[in-house]
Design a protein around this motif. Structure first.
Motif: not given
Length: 155
Positions: A47-56, A58-59, A63-69, A81-85
């Protein structure tokens, strides 16, 4: 929806906007109501044209808090997602990571930090405006050279 799609959506909204364009466009751009949440890391990356590596990353740097299932997989809610935008727009505009980290720390501390956050954003806006002026001058120089070689500048 990749970043190019997000930007196309924002730019398409420009003619409809009354008042300050940038504020309204970003409100629309940050609207995640049409996204299915929670989202997986792969869905957010796409959705944001980022790599999963970049998302990890940022976490990891806070920079961002991500829940786990239930299976321990990352689960991004609408707020993440809003924060990542926002983060991707700030990074694209040249905001250094340390400034983003400080900004997020301030956000997490609450409303009493609004004046400091505002100061940071005002300073960053000045930096972006300077970059735009410099890029405008660079574009003019490029257009001049194209014209000197007999090319069409498309203006």
């Amino acid at each position: 929806m990749a970043t190019d799609d997000l930007m196309a959506r924002a730019l398409a909204a420009l003619p409809e906007v009354d008042g300050p364009l940038s504020v309204e466009v970003i409100h629309r751009l940050a609207d995640t109501s049409d996204l299915a949440t929670p989202m997986t890391i792969a869905e957010v990356a796409d959705a944001l044209d980022l790599s999963p590596h970049t998302l990890r990353y940022y976490e990891r740097v806070g920079l961002v808090t991500v829940d786990r299932d239930a299976n321990g997989h990352r689960s991004y809610d609408a707020e993440a997602v809003r924060r990542l935008v926002f983060l991707t727009r700030m990074r694209l505009s040249g905001m250094p990571m340390r400034d983003l980290q400080h900004y997020v720390e301030l956000v997490d501390k609450g409303e009493q930090t609004v004046p400091e956050r505002l100061d940071m954003l005002l300073e960053h806006r000045d930096t972006i405006r300077r970059q735009l002026r410099e890029l405008t001058l660079s574009l003019a120089a490029t257009e001049y050279k194209i014209a000197t070689y007999g090319g069409n500048t498309g203006v």
